[in-house]
Design a protein around this motif. Sequence first.
Motif, short mmCIF file in Angstrom:
data_model
loop_
_atom_site.label_atom_id
_atom_site.label_comp_id
_atom_site.label_asym_id
_atom_site.label_seq_id
_atom_site.Cartn_x
_atom_site.Cartn_y
_atom_site.Cartn_z
N ASP A 146 -14.22 22.50 -38.34
CA ASP A 146 -12.92 23.12 -38.10
C ASP A 146 -12.53 24.12 -39.18
O ASP A 146 -11.41 24.61 -39.21
CB ASP A 146 -11.84 22.05 -37.94
N GLY A 147 -13.44 24.42 -40.12
CA GLY A 147 -13.19 25.39 -41.17
C GLY A 147 -12.65 24.80 -42.47
O GLY A 147 -12.57 25.49 -43.47
N GLN A 148 -12.28 23.54 -42.45
CA GLN A 148 -11.76 22.89 -43.66
C GLN A 148 -12.88 22.74 -44.68
O GLN A 148 -14.02 22.43 -44.33
CB GLN A 148 -11.19 21.53 -43.29
N VAL A 149 -12.56 22.96 -45.96
CA VAL A 149 -13.53 22.83 -47.04
C VAL A 149 -13.15 21.61 -47.87
O VAL A 149 -12.02 21.50 -48.35
CB VAL A 149 -13.55 24.10 -47.92
N LEU A 150 -14.11 20.70 -48.06
CA LEU A 150 -13.89 19.50 -48.85
C LEU A 150 -14.73 19.56 -50.11
O LEU A 150 -15.94 19.79 -50.04
CB LEU A 150 -14.31 18.25 -48.06
N ALA A 151 -14.10 19.34 -51.26
CA ALA A 151 -14.86 19.20 -52.50
C ALA A 151 -15.46 17.80 -52.52
O ALA A 151 -14.80 16.83 -52.15
CB ALA A 151 -13.94 19.39 -53.70
N LEU A 152 -16.72 17.69 -52.90
CA LEU A 152 -17.41 16.41 -52.95
C LEU A 152 -17.30 15.85 -54.36
O LEU A 152 -17.93 16.38 -55.28
CB LEU A 152 -18.87 16.56 -52.52
N PRO A 153 -16.50 14.80 -54.57
CA PRO A 153 -16.31 14.27 -55.92
C PRO A 153 -17.61 13.83 -56.57
O PRO A 153 -18.44 13.17 -55.94
CB PRO A 153 -15.39 13.06 -55.70
N ALA A 154 -17.81 14.24 -57.80
CA ALA A 154 -18.94 13.86 -58.65
C ALA A 154 -20.28 14.46 -58.21
O ALA A 154 -21.32 14.08 -58.71
CB ALA A 154 -19.06 12.34 -58.76
N VAL A 155 -20.26 15.40 -57.27
CA VAL A 155 -21.50 16.05 -56.82
C VAL A 155 -21.50 17.48 -57.34
O VAL A 155 -20.57 18.24 -57.10
CB VAL A 155 -21.62 16.04 -55.28
#
Length: 134
Positions: free
Chosen positions: A95-104
């Motif tokens: 859906d276009g949302q960007v998620l930061a991946l914690p600790a990656v």
Amino acid sequence: MSRADTVRFRHNQAILAAAIVAFIGALPLATARWWLLWVLLVPLAVGVWAWRAGTDVDDRELRLRAVVGQRRVPWTRVAELGADPRGRAVARLDDGQVLALPAVRATDLPRLIAATGQDLPGEHAEAGPPDDGQ
């Protein structure tokens, strides 16, 4: 999610050690007056964050863990994996949302992709047509 097939990404455990040292260092101040007890909450919160926050990956989903909650994202929703300008890994959803991946970190992306059971692009590519010596 089985522990055997899950890859866990966590923050450096030196943060947890620093939180313990800060907690011990804050004890004299916090016990000097009863209204200073709240000072102990800061290193305690940092310690819980360092222990809990991170990303768990398996062949079914991403699980983004925070201090008080988690978010599960099935791989069918992930359109793209990449890195932001600061070198942190991000996932762009369908859906276009960007998620930061914690600790990656961006350098961890090959290990993250390998945990999904998928091949990296170009990993098993053919060497090309044989050279005829001309």
